[in-house]
Design a protein around this motif. Sequence first.
Motif, short mmCIF file in Angstrom:
data_model
loop_
_atom_site.label_atom_id
_atom_site.label_comp_id
_atom_site.label_asym_id
_atom_site.label_seq_id
_atom_site.Cartn_x
_atom_site.Cartn_y
_atom_site.Cartn_z
N LEU A 64 -3.93 -2.80 11.60
CA LEU A 64 -2.67 -2.14 11.27
C LEU A 64 -1.77 -1.95 12.48
N LEU A 65 -2.36 -1.92 13.66
CA LEU A 65 -1.56 -1.77 14.87
C LEU A 65 -0.58 -2.92 15.04
N ASN A 66 -0.93 -4.09 14.51
CA ASN A 66 -0.06 -5.26 14.60
C ASN A 66 0.77 -5.46 13.34
N SER A 67 0.69 -4.52 12.42
CA SER A 67 1.39 -4.62 11.15
C SER A 67 2.86 -4.21 11.31
N GLU A 68 3.70 -4.78 10.49
CA GLU A 68 5.12 -4.40 10.49
C GLU A 68 5.32 -2.97 9.97
N LEU A 69 4.31 -2.41 9.31
CA LEU A 69 4.40 -1.04 8.81
C LEU A 69 4.27 -0.02 9.94
N TYR A 70 3.58 -0.42 11.00
CA TYR A 70 3.32 0.48 12.12
C TYR A 70 4.44 0.33 13.15
N THR A 71 5.10 1.44 13.47
CA THR A 71 6.19 1.42 14.45
C THR A 71 5.93 2.47 15.53
N ARG A 72 6.83 2.52 16.49
CA ARG A 72 6.72 3.52 17.56
C ARG A 72 6.84 4.94 17.01
N ASP A 73 7.54 5.07 15.90
CA ASP A 73 7.78 6.40 15.33
C ASP A 73 6.70 6.81 14.33
N SER A 74 5.59 6.10 14.29
CA SER A 74 4.53 6.43 13.34
C SER A 74 3.20 6.54 14.07
N PHE A 75 2.21 7.05 13.36
CA PHE A 75 0.87 7.08 13.93
C PHE A 75 -0.15 6.84 12.83
N LEU A 76 -1.30 6.37 13.25
CA LEU A 76 -2.38 6.07 12.31
C LEU A 76 -3.25 7.30 12.12
N TYR A 77 -3.74 7.44 10.91
CA TYR A 77 -4.65 8.54 10.57
C TYR A 77 -5.72 7.98 9.65
N LEU A 78 -6.95 8.42 9.82
CA LEU A 78 -8.04 7.96 8.97
C LEU A 78 -8.24 9.00 7.88
N ALA A 79 -7.81 8.66 6.66
CA ALA A 79 -7.84 9.60 5.54
C ALA A 79 -9.10 9.39 4.71
N ASP A 80 -9.70 10.47 4.28
CA ASP A 80 -10.86 10.42 3.40
C ASP A 80 -10.35 10.48 1.97
N ILE A 81 -10.46 9.37 1.24
CA ILE A 81 -9.98 9.30 -0.13
C ILE A 81 -11.18 9.17 -1.05
N ASP A 82 -11.28 10.10 -1.99
CA ASP A 82 -12.40 10.13 -2.93
C ASP A 82 -12.01 9.39 -4.20
#
Length: 147
Positions: A64-82
């Motif tokens: 995702l770091l190389n994805s067009e969705l990820y920009t300087r104004d965003s950050f990644l988070y690891l979400a726990d989805i049940d």
Amino acid sequence: MKYPVIIHKDEETGYGVTIPDIPGCFADGDTQEESILNIQEAVELYYHGEDISEPPAASQMEDLLNSELYTRDSFLYLADIDFAFIAPKTQRINITVPEYKLIRIDRAAKDKGISRSAFFVDSAERLIRNLSVAKTVGRRQKKSVLP
């Protein structure tokens, strides 16, 4: 299951959450914490009435770091989805376990505050996820040695 999500903040709005592994599913909130808390509800609403048999595979955060969705104004988070909501019916199974191992399993489950069944399922899911990661890493290593 853990899924990487992208959290971003627009100037005049709250926080938005993009869930790349579920295209078209978004969450939001006035604060980072609220947007994170709204992820589970967004996923459940997204799949409401849909007939799916298993959750989507989770992306690797590195991808995702190389994805067009990820920009300087965003950050990644690891979400726990049940995803228990997609097939809430449980099935009873019968397994054979050496007694000494069952005692160890029961102690570990008690320490985590979960049932024996939940412990087995969580452990199996973790192993499946680790096997998938190992398979992905193995493929990447093979690709890197090719000319």
